[in-house]
Structures are given as structure tokens and as C-alpha cells.
Design an enzyme around this catalytic site. Structure first.
Site, PDB file in Angstrom:
ATOM      1  N   LYS A  64       3.576  -0.997  -9.499  1.00  0.00           N
ATOM      2  CA  LYS A  64       4.204   0.074  -8.704  1.00  0.00           C
ATOM      3  C   LYS A  64       5.643   0.294  -9.207  1.00  0.00           C
ATOM      4  O   LYS A  64       5.901   0.187 -10.390  1.00  0.00           O
ATOM      5  CB  LYS A  64       4.174  -0.274  -7.224  1.00  0.00           C
ATOM      6  CG  LYS A  64       2.798  -0.764  -6.777  1.00  0.00           C
ATOM      7  CD  LYS A  64       2.656  -0.850  -5.300  1.00  0.00           C
ATOM      8  CE  LYS A  64       1.297  -1.455  -4.957  1.00  0.00           C
ATOM      9  NZ  LYS A  64       0.844  -1.124  -3.642  1.00  0.00           N
ATOM     10  N   GLY A 116      -1.322  -3.304   0.513  1.00  0.00           N
ATOM     11  CA  GLY A 116       0.022  -3.704   0.906  1.00  0.00           C
ATOM     12  C   GLY A 116       0.142  -4.074   2.374  1.00  0.00           C
ATOM     13  O   GLY A 116       1.246  -4.204   2.904  1.00  0.00           O
ATOM     14  N   SER A 160      -4.641  -6.108  -1.106  1.00  0.00           N
ATOM     15  CA  SER A 160      -4.180  -7.428  -0.687  1.00  0.00           C
ATOM     16  C   SER A 160      -4.958  -8.580  -1.323  1.00  0.00           C
ATOM     17  O   SER A 160      -5.268  -9.570  -0.663  1.00  0.00           O
ATOM     18  CB  SER A 160      -4.200  -7.533   0.848  1.00  0.00           C
ATOM     19  OG  SER A 160      -3.325  -6.572   1.411  1.00  0.00           O
TER      20      SER A 160
HETATM   21  C1  PEP Z   1      -2.488  -1.662  -5.273  1.00  0.00           C
HETATM   22  O1  PEP Z   1      -1.345  -1.248  -5.334  1.00  0.00           O
HETATM   23  O2  PEP Z   1      -3.343  -1.155  -6.009  1.00  0.00           O
HETATM   24  C2  PEP Z   1      -2.810  -2.749  -4.357  1.00  0.00           C
HETATM   25  C3  PEP Z   1      -4.038  -3.114  -4.219  1.00  0.00           C
HETATM   26  O3  PEP Z   1      -1.744  -3.317  -3.691  1.00  0.00           O
HETATM   27  P1  PEP Z   1      -1.752  -4.724  -2.878  1.00  0.00           P
HETATM   28  O4  PEP Z   1      -2.483  -5.729  -3.746  1.00  0.00           O
HETATM   29  O5  PEP Z   1      -0.322  -5.051  -2.703  1.00  0.00           O
HETATM   30  O6  PEP Z   1      -2.473  -4.471  -1.597  1.00  0.00           O
END
Ligand code: PEP
Length: 252
Positions: free
Chosen positions: A11, A176, A216
Site C-alpha cells: 500500500k 485491514g 488480515s
Molecule cells: C490487502 O491490502 O490486500 C490486504 C489483504 O490487507 P490486510 O492483509 O492488511 O488485511
């Protein structure tokens, strides 16, 4: 047997110096691990850090991808980056249609389709993200949403051209938030996506299609998710920023 792919989505985090620090710490951690089917590892930093990541990963098995692209080859499109430009700097993969891009930057199923076509044309491996929001899941619409997103993303893309396609199932309510889909929820969604891919591209293609889970993913849940039959890897956000935690996921 589908080769698993574990991709990091950084990100809008890390500078070039922080990118170099990450690889300095990360690469030794994964050097001698039993690659368990030779899983593929991809790290997707910001555009600004592609160069630093590509240089740092040069002598490793880690591939570098971008988080987005624009579908035109070049032109007056201020702030955008084309597929050919990504290839020119050495990126091999690209994330398309991440829910944050759909939510904050007006990405639609149609722009996902245009981006997918330009990525394939340029020889990039596209990682197309699909997934339902919580209200859609609660209203029993997950199946419809996933089918629609896939159908539109794949519109007028041939199976031959799409050979490198990877799809990431990312339930938006799990991104997230610390909430992870259970392996069963993820496996059910993956089956829907595979069925849609079979309709668009044929059963043989669908059987080979890699479908990642994202939402996550952490060292603590990576093993149970990755052991599920239809889950062919992970797209990892937050937990990929730390070399130790991403290495633990890679070693699931
Ligand atoms: C993502 O940004 O693709 C994602 C899955 O984020 P996270 O693992 O933080 O949930």
C-alpha cells in the site's frame, strides 16, 4: 498442482531506504526455508520504490510487482503509469482492482477490465482483486457480487491471453480489520470464482487458475488458510510490512 503465490501489498508505506532495509532483513530469513512446492513470492511496493525493490531482490527468487497501472500506453495522463513502463523497470506483476482503489479512487469493473487487458498485453502477471463488502455478504449477495466482478473483469479476454491471470479473493470486511474469513468461507468464495472462470475461459483454464486469499492474513492464520484445497496463496497487506512477519507467512 497449482504453484502457490504469496504476494505482499505494501500500500502507501515505505520509502526507498525502508524498502532496502526490508529486503536486507527479509531475504536471509527466507533463504534456506523449505520452499514447500517452490511457492512464488512477490512484493508490491509503491511505484516510487519499485527500483529499490528490484535492485534489492535481484539475486533472490522474489519478484516485484506494482499496485496499479493505467491502461493507455502513453499520453497526457498526469500521474499515471503504463504497463510498458512497469515492464521497462523490471516489474513482473501488477495488482488490479484492489478494493481500496475501488473505494477511494473510482475504480470500476470496467476500468479493471481495461487494466487487465493492458497488463496481459504487456506481459505482466495480473493479480485481479474481487470481493464483497459486509452489507453484500449479510444480504446474501456474495455469490452475485463475485460473479459480476469476475465476468466484467474478464470481458473480451481470451483464455489464451489470460494464461498468467491470478485472482485474489479479498472480502472487503476482512481487509485491514483484523477479521479473517474462515478457511471455509474463503474456500466457498474461491469455488464461486473458479466456477465463473470456467464459464469465461473453460474448465481446463479454471482448474489451473490461481486464486489467492487476502484479508488480515497473519503468521497465525496463514497455515490453516493455505492448507485449504482451493486456496492457492495469499495477498498480504499489513503483515507484509514487517520482514519477520512476512517471512513467517511465506514459511506458513
Ligand atoms: C490487502 O491490502 O490486500 C490486504 C489483504 O490487507 P490486510 O492483509 O492488511 O488485511
Amino acid at each position: 498442482m497449482r504453484k502457490k503465490l504469496i504476494a505482499a501489498n505494501w500500500k502507501m508505506y515505505k520509502t526507498p531506504a525502508e524498502t532496502r532495509d526490508f529486503f536486507r532483513d527479509f531475504l536471509p530469513l527466507i533463504q534456506n526455508h523449505d520452499r514447500n512446492n517452490n511457492d512464488e513470492i512477490v512484493v508490491c511496493p509503491t511505484y516510487l520504490c519499485l527500483d529499490a525493490a528490484i535492485a534489492a531482490a535481484k539475486d533472490s527468487d522474489v519478484s516485484i510487482g506494482a499496485q496499479n497501472l493505467y491502461w493507455e500506453k502513453q499520453g497526457a495522463f498526469t500521474g499515471e503509469v503504463s504497463a510498458a513502463m512497469l515492464v521497462a523497470v523490471g516489474a513482473t506483476h501488477v495488482i488490479i482492482g484492489h478494493s481500496e482503489r475501488r473505494q477511494y479512487f473510482g475504480e470500476t469493473d470496467d476500468t479493471v477490465n481495461l487494466k487487465l487487458k493492458s497488463a496481459l498485453e504487456a506481459g505482466l502477471t495480473p493479480i485481479v482483486c474481487v470481493g464483497e463488502v459486509l452489507e453484500e455478504r449479510e444480504a446474501g449477495l456474495t455469490d452475485d457480487v463475485l460473479r459480476r466482478q469476475c465476468l466484467r473483469a474478464f470481458h473480451k479476454v481470451s483464455a489464451k491471453k489470460a494464461a498468467s491471470l491470478v485472482v485474489a479473493y479479498e472480502p472487503v470486511w476482512a481487509i485491514g480489520t483484523g477479521k479473517t474469513a474462515t478457511p471455509q468461507i474463503a474456500a466457498d468464495a474461491h469455488a464461486i470464482i473458479r466456477a465463473e472462470a470456467a464459464e469465461s475461459f473453460g474448465q481446463e483454464f479454471a482448474d489451473k487458475l490461481r486464486i489467492l486469499y487476502g484479508g488480515s492474513v497473519k503468521p497465525e492464520n496463514a497455515h490453516s488458510l493455505m492448507s485449504e484445497e482451493g486456496i492457492d496463496g495469499a495477498l498480504v497487506g499489513g503483515a507484509s510490512l514487517d520482514p519477520k512477519s512476512f517471512a513467517a507467512i511465506v514459511k506458513y
